[in-house]
Design a protein around this motif. Sequence first.
Motif, PDB file in Angstrom:
ATOM      1  N   ASN A   1      16.295 -11.029  74.688  1.00 31.48           N
ATOM      2  CA  ASN A   1      17.018 -12.189  74.161  1.00 31.48           C
ATOM      3  C   ASN A   1      16.274 -12.830  73.004  1.00 31.48           C
ATOM      4  N   ALA A   2      14.963 -13.017  73.179  1.00 35.16           N
ATOM      5  CA  ALA A   2      14.168 -13.663  72.131  1.00 35.16           C
ATOM      6  C   ALA A   2      14.340 -12.898  70.823  1.00 35.16           C
ATOM      7  N   LEU A   3      14.366 -11.562  70.910  1.00 33.96           N
ATOM      8  CA  LEU A   3      14.546 -10.736  69.713  1.00 33.96           C
ATOM      9  C   LEU A   3      15.976 -10.825  69.194  1.00 33.96           C
ATOM     10  N   ARG A   4      16.903 -10.761  70.133  1.00 38.57           N
ATOM     11  CA  ARG A   4      18.318 -10.713  69.783  1.00 38.57           C
ATOM     12  C   ARG A   4      18.772 -11.982  69.054  1.00 38.57           C
ATOM     13  N   TYR A   5      18.219 -13.131  69.466  1.00 41.52           N
ATOM     14  CA  TYR A   5      18.676 -14.398  68.895  1.00 41.52           C
ATOM     15  C   TYR A   5      17.664 -14.991  67.913  1.00 41.52           C
ATOM     16  N   SER A   6      16.859 -14.121  67.291  1.00 39.69           N
ATOM     17  CA  SER A   6      15.891 -14.574  66.285  1.00 39.69           C
ATOM     18  C   SER A   6      16.144 -13.881  64.953  1.00 39.69           C
TER      19      SER A   6
ATOM     20  N   VAL B   1       8.305 -17.602  73.882  1.00 41.83           N
ATOM     21  CA  VAL B   1       8.640 -18.598  72.860  1.00 41.83           C
ATOM     22  C   VAL B   1       9.189 -17.892  71.624  1.00 41.83           C
ATOM     23  N   ASP B   2      10.386 -18.297  71.183  1.00 33.97           N
ATOM     24  CA  ASP B   2      10.915 -17.692  69.956  1.00 33.97           C
ATOM     25  C   ASP B   2      11.205 -18.752  68.906  1.00 33.97           C
ATOM     26  N   GLN B   3      11.423 -18.303  67.688  1.00 35.78           N
ATOM     27  CA  GLN B   3      11.759 -19.196  66.568  1.00 35.78           C
ATOM     28  C   GLN B   3      13.178 -18.908  66.126  1.00 35.78           C
TER      29      GLN B   3
ATOM     30  N   GLY C   1      18.110 -21.025  68.872  1.00 34.80           N
ATOM     31  CA  GLY C   1      18.046 -22.165  69.785  1.00 34.80           C
ATOM     32  C   GLY C   1      19.349 -22.399  70.527  1.00 34.80           C
ATOM     33  N   LEU C   2      19.373 -23.447  71.365  1.00 32.78           N
ATOM     34  CA  LEU C   2      20.523 -23.732  72.215  1.00 32.78           C
ATOM     35  C   LEU C   2      20.744 -25.244  72.273  1.00 32.78           C
ATOM     36  N   SER C   3      21.998 -25.665  72.314  1.00 29.08           N
ATOM     37  CA  SER C   3      22.282 -27.082  72.544  1.00 29.08           C
ATOM     38  C   SER C   3      21.951 -27.375  74.000  1.00 29.08           C
TER      39      SER C   3
ATOM     40  N   ARG D   1      28.828 -12.714  68.827  1.00 30.25           N
ATOM     41  CA  ARG D   1      27.476 -12.384  68.411  1.00 30.25           C
ATOM     42  C   ARG D   1      26.739 -11.622  69.517  1.00 30.25           C
ATOM     43  N   SER D   2      26.913 -12.101  70.730  1.00 22.01           N
ATOM     44  CA  SER D   2      26.250 -11.466  71.862  1.00 22.01           C
ATOM     45  C   SER D   2      26.681 -10.004  71.980  1.00 22.01           C
ATOM     46  N   ARG D   3      27.991  -9.775  71.820  1.00 19.72           N
ATOM     47  CA  ARG D   3      28.533  -8.425  71.952  1.00 19.72           C
ATOM     48  C   ARG D   3      28.017  -7.525  70.824  1.00 19.72           C
TER      49      ARG D   3
ATOM     50  N   GLY E   1      24.670  -6.284  71.425  1.00 22.27           N
ATOM     51  CA  GLY E   1      24.489  -5.486  72.628  1.00 22.27           C
ATOM     52  C   GLY E   1      24.294  -6.288  73.905  1.00 22.27           C
ATOM     53  N   GLY E   2      24.565  -7.587  73.851  1.00 22.75           N
ATOM     54  CA  GLY E   2      24.383  -8.425  75.046  1.00 22.75           C
ATOM     55  C   GLY E   2      25.499  -8.221  76.057  1.00 22.75           C
ATOM     56  N   THR E   3      25.181  -8.421  77.333  1.00 20.55           N
ATOM     57  CA  THR E   3      26.183  -8.268  78.386  1.00 20.55           C
ATOM     58  C   THR E   3      26.532  -9.600  79.035  1.00 20.55           C
ATOM     59  N   GLY E   4      25.727 -10.628  78.781  1.00 22.99           N
ATOM     60  CA  GLY E   4      25.955 -11.915  79.425  1.00 22.99           C
ATOM     61  C   GLY E   4      25.388 -11.971  80.836  1.00 22.99           C
ATOM     62  N   LEU E   5      24.695 -10.903  81.239  1.00 28.65           N
ATOM     63  CA  LEU E   5      24.144 -10.862  82.602  1.00 28.65           C
ATOM     64  C   LEU E   5      22.621 -11.017  82.629  1.00 28.65           C
TER      65      LEU E   5
ATOM     66  N   GLY F   1      14.350 -22.924  67.851  1.00 26.69           N
ATOM     67  CA  GLY F   1      13.854 -21.888  68.757  1.00 26.69           C
ATOM     68  C   GLY F   1      13.943 -22.303  70.216  1.00 26.69           C
ATOM     69  N   SER F   2      13.592 -21.382  71.084  1.00 31.48           N
ATOM     70  CA  SER F   2      13.686 -21.616  72.526  1.00 31.48           C
ATOM     71  C   SER F   2      12.418 -21.161  73.224  1.00 31.48           C
ATOM     72  N   THR F   3      12.147 -21.790  74.360  1.00 33.10           N
ATOM     73  CA  THR F   3      11.069 -21.362  75.230  1.00 33.10           C
ATOM     74  C   THR F   3      11.642 -21.142  76.620  1.00 33.10           C
TER      75      THR F   3
HETATM   76  P1  ADP Z   1      23.388 -11.806  76.696  1.00 36.98           P
HETATM   77  O1  ADP Z   1      23.378 -10.425  77.239  1.00 36.98           O
HETATM   78  O2  ADP Z   1      24.681 -12.200  76.082  1.00 36.98           O
HETATM   79  O3  ADP Z   1      22.200 -12.105  75.845  1.00 36.98           O
HETATM   80  P2  ADP Z   1      22.138 -13.494  78.691  1.00 36.98           P
HETATM   81  O4  ADP Z   1      22.534 -13.832  80.089  1.00 36.98           O
HETATM   82  O5  ADP Z   1      20.842 -12.794  78.520  1.00 36.98           O
HETATM   83  O6  ADP Z   1      23.327 -12.690  78.035  1.00 36.98           O
HETATM   84  O7  ADP Z   1      22.130 -14.833  77.854  1.00 36.98           O
HETATM   85  C1  ADP Z   1      23.259 -15.696  77.909  1.00 36.98           C
HETATM   86  C2  ADP Z   1      23.441 -16.423  76.598  1.00 36.98           C
HETATM   87  O8  ADP Z   1      22.350 -17.328  76.392  1.00 36.98           O
HETATM   88  C3  ADP Z   1      23.424 -15.529  75.380  1.00 36.98           C
HETATM   89  O9  ADP Z   1      24.687 -15.005  75.101  1.00 36.98           O
HETATM   90  C4  ADP Z   1      22.931 -16.454  74.280  1.00 36.98           C
HETATM   91  O10 ADP Z   1      24.016 -17.178  73.760  1.00 36.98           O
HETATM   92  C5  ADP Z   1      22.029 -17.423  75.010  1.00 36.98           C
HETATM   93  N1  ADP Z   1      20.592 -17.092  74.847  1.00 36.98           N
HETATM   94  C6  ADP Z   1      19.817 -16.353  75.691  1.00 36.98           C
HETATM   95  N2  ADP Z   1      18.560 -16.254  75.255  1.00 36.98           N
HETATM   96  C7  ADP Z   1      18.512 -16.943  74.104  1.00 36.98           C
HETATM   97  C8  ADP Z   1      17.471 -17.235  73.146  1.00 36.98           C
HETATM   98  N3  ADP Z   1      16.216 -16.772  73.317  1.00 36.98           N
HETATM   99  N4  ADP Z   1      17.805 -17.986  72.068  1.00 36.98           N
HETATM  100  C9  ADP Z   1      19.067 -18.451  71.893  1.00 36.98           C
HETATM  101  N5  ADP Z   1      20.076 -18.214  72.749  1.00 36.98           N
HETATM  102  C10 ADP Z   1      19.814 -17.485  73.832  1.00 36.98           C
END
Ligand code: ADP
Length: 270
Positions: free
Chosen positions: A160-165, A187-189, A192-194, A212-214, A217-221, A246-248
């Motif tokens: 996730n950290a890689l995917r959303y950076s 910790v990523d830069q 981030g998330l509301s 974006r998740s799809r 390659g994200g599955t939401g799981l 960013g997120s921690t």
């Molecule tokens: P996904 O396979 O879609 O990444 P996850 O259950 O791992 O599913 O994460 C759920 C959602 O949380 C993601 O779709 C994304 O929107 C958000 N998310 C997860 N990790 C991060 C992160 N490090 N930074 C920002 N958003 C994140």
Amino acid sequence: SDRLAFDVRVAPLTGGRVLVLAEDRTAERRVEEVRRDFVANVSHELKTPVGAIALLAETAADAADDPDAVRHFSAGMQRESIRLSALVQEIIELSRLQAPEREVDFVEVALDGVVAEAVDRVRVEAEARDVTVVVGGEKELRVLGDHALLVTALRNLLDNALRYSPTGTRVSVGVREMEGIAEIAVVDQGVGLSSEDASRVFERFYRVDPARSRETGGTGLGLSIVKHVAANHGGEVRVWSTPGRGSTFTLRIPAAENAQDSTSSPIDRA
Ligand code: ADP
């Protein structure tokens, strides 16, 4: 839902009185609902890649006399198949973790080994995205747990950290112990998330931005799996985030010394 569920029986007694028996079925009803939701969600999620593969196959067949087009649609089928297999894999993993009868073989696990293995598994992805993964913190920290499950959990946080950076940023993994709790922080830069999203990301199939998740390659799981691994280890996963900064994510699990302390005699501890 938060509704209560009761089975009610009424029996007439003598003297015009009635006996009312109310049995609380709330917990059972809730388990049923969760299971039903899970099946509904899974069916829905499986339909997307399966539908895409069917469509791509049909299109490829129609384009049989154009080798370039066939190659293009075949690549699409391959991509969707990979996604489908990742999804099936995660669904199996999650339903195993959720099984109430699940027993985990707990042994002492060295966290630096877990970190090294998880980081190793995301190396190619990190290079492809030009994100630097930095590891730091305490060595020699141990927990009671299952090595493979902990690697899975941490790998999900790293994915996730890689995917959303964005490219060129840094992801750091830190290990430390605080008051008997071993903590792995990722910790990523990234985006981030509301606070509203941060409170929901551990739900199954919850995605802030499904497209974006799809796409990535994200599955939401993933985070749902992390949550269950943490719970199975008597721990928890938490998130702090600032949109755009960013997120921690922290995985917190009782440290092994602590588990040993509780088996030593009170005199030893005094
Ligand atoms: P996904 O396979 O879609 O990444 P996850 O259950 O791992 O599913 O994460 C759920 C959602 O949380 C993601 O779709 C994304 O929107 C958000 N998310 C997860 N990790 C991060 C992160 N490090 N930074 C920002 N958003 C994140």
